[in-house]
Design an enzyme around this catalytic site. Structure first.
Site, short mmCIF file in Angstrom:
data_model
loop_
_atom_site.label_atom_id
_atom_site.label_comp_id
_atom_site.label_asym_id
_atom_site.label_seq_id
_atom_site.Cartn_x
_atom_site.Cartn_y
_atom_site.Cartn_z
N CYS A 92 4.77 0.36 3.54
CA CYS A 92 5.84 -0.46 2.95
C CYS A 92 6.96 0.46 2.44
CB CYS A 92 5.27 -1.28 1.79
SG CYS A 92 6.55 -2.20 0.95
N GLU A 122 -2.80 3.83 -2.64
CA GLU A 122 -1.35 4.05 -2.77
C GLU A 122 -1.07 5.23 -3.69
OE1 GLU A 122 1.05 0.71 -4.32
OE2 GLU A 122 2.22 2.25 -5.33
N CYS A 186 7.22 -3.00 -7.70
CA CYS A 186 7.80 -3.81 -6.63
C CYS A 186 8.19 -5.19 -7.14
CB CYS A 186 6.75 -3.90 -5.54
SG CYS A 186 7.01 -5.21 -4.42
N ASN A 216 -3.17 -6.11 -6.97
CA ASN A 216 -2.18 -7.05 -7.49
C ASN A 216 -2.78 -8.42 -7.75
OD1 ASN A 216 -1.00 -9.12 -5.42
ND2 ASN A 216 -1.41 -7.26 -4.27
#
Ligand code: SF4
Length: 276
Positions: A92, A122, A186, A216
Site C-alpha cells: 500500500c 508492517e 492511514c 485494525n
C-alpha cells in the site's frame, strides 16, 4: 431490530488495490498472506490460483511473487529482486511512505521512533528501512529511561489510534530538542474508527467483522467495546449467537479494512434471519 452499517467500514483503498492486482496477476504467489482475511485468501486461491508462500525458500526461480499490502522487510525484498523472480508490488502506498521516511530520516542522523507493534509485519518492514537501530514502542512507558539523543523522527504504524500517537508525540516534544513528527496513520483506518465510534454510542449491540489477527479490526473492536458493552468480534457468520440480539433495538455493524463486502453482506443476512 434495526441493523445499521457504520458510515465507513470494510475494505480500504490499499486492500482493494492489492486484491485487484492479485486478480489481474493470476497464477502467482504472495509472500505472506496478502491481507488479514482467511476467507478472501481462500477465494483468491480457488478463483485465481493466487497462493500464499510463508517462506522465501518455498518459491521457485520462475515463480511470480506479489508483495502484500503491509510490505516486507527490505533485505527480503532485495533477495527476491536478486533471485530473478518477477515481483508484483502490492504494498500500500500509505505503507511505502513510512518506509521512505524512516530511511531518509535515519540517513540524516535522526533517532527513529516507531509507534506500533514490533511483531506486526508492517512495522517489521518499516523498521528494516532504518540505517540505525530504531526504537519501536507501544506506549510512553517504553520511552522513559531511554537515551534518545538530540533529534528524533517519529512515525506511526498505519492502523494506530491518533489519541495514542499524540501521547508519544507529547512525551518526545517535552524531552527531545528536535522532533520531526510524521503522521503516517492511514485515513481509511481513521474514518472507519470514527464511524464505528459514532454508531456504537447509539447501538445496544455491535458486531465487528474481520480477521482475528487483523490489527485494525482489533482496534475497531476496542473502540466499540468502550461504548457498547455487548460488542462481538467475529470472522464469519457462523460465529453469530442468537442470544446476542435478544431484546435489542439497534444492531450496529462495522468491519475491518481487510473484510470483503461479500462476508459483510452474509453476516447482515444471518443477523436478519436470527433476529426475527
Ligand atoms: S488500512 Fe490504510 S495503510 Fe493499510 S492497506 Fe488500507 S489504505 Fe493502506
Amino acid at each position: 431490530m434495526e441493523i445499521r452499517l457504520a458510515e465507513n467500514y470494510g475494505f480500504c483503498f490499499g486492500v482493494k488495490r492489492a486484491i485487484e492486482i492479485a486478480e489481474e496477476s493470476k497464477n502467482a504467489f504472495t509472500y505472506g498472506p496478502l491481507i488479514h482475511n482467511r476467507e478472501e485468501i481462500n477465494r483468491l486461491q480457488e478463483n485465481f490460483n493466487v497462493t500464499t508462500a510463508h517462506e522465501l525458500d518455498e518459491l521457485k526461480k520462475t515463480d511470480r511473487v506479489i508483495i502484500r499490502t503491509h510490505g516486507i522487510v527490505k533485505n527480503e525484498l532485495e533477495t527476491l529482486q536478486k533471485s530473478g523472480k518477477e515481483i508484483i508490488d502490492a504494498t500500500c502506498p500509505f505503507v511505502t511512505k513510512p518506509q521512505e521516511i524512516v530511511e531518509e530520516m535515519s540517513k540524516e542522523g535522526y533517532k527513529i521512533v516507531i509507534f506500533g507493534d514490533e511483531k506486526h509485519p508492517e512495522v517489521k518492514g518499516v523498521k528494516s528501512y532504518a540505517v540505525n537501530e530504531p526504537l519501536v514502542v507501544m506506549d510512553v512507558a517504553e520511552l522513559e529511561n531511554v537515551y534518545l539523543g538530540p533529534k528524533v523522527a517519529v512515525v506511526s504504524q498505519t492502523t494506530r489510534k491518533v489519541k495514542e500517537f499524540m501521547k508519544i508525540i507529547n512525551y518526545l516534544v517535552e524531552n527531545v530538542k528536535e522532533v520531526r513528527v510524521f503522521n503516517t496513520i492511514c485515513n481509511a483506518t481513521f474514518e472507519n474508527q470514527e464511524a464505528a465510534d459514532k454508531l456504537s454510542k447509539e447501538a445496544d449491540v455491535m458486531v465487528v467483522i474481520g480477521g482475528k489477527n487483523s490489527s485494525n479490526t482489533k482496534q475497531l473492536f476496542s473502540i466499540v467495546k468502550s461504548n457498547c458493552a455487548d460488542s462481538y468480534h467475529i470472522e464469519v457468520p457462523e460465529e453469530l449467537q442468537p442470544e446476542w440480539f435478544t431484546g435489542k433495538k439497534l444492531c450496529g455493524v462495522t468491519a475491518g479494512a481487510s473484510t470483503p463486502d461479500w462476508i459483510i453482506q452474509n453476516v447482515i443476512e444471518k443477523i436478519r434471519n436470527i433476529s426475527v
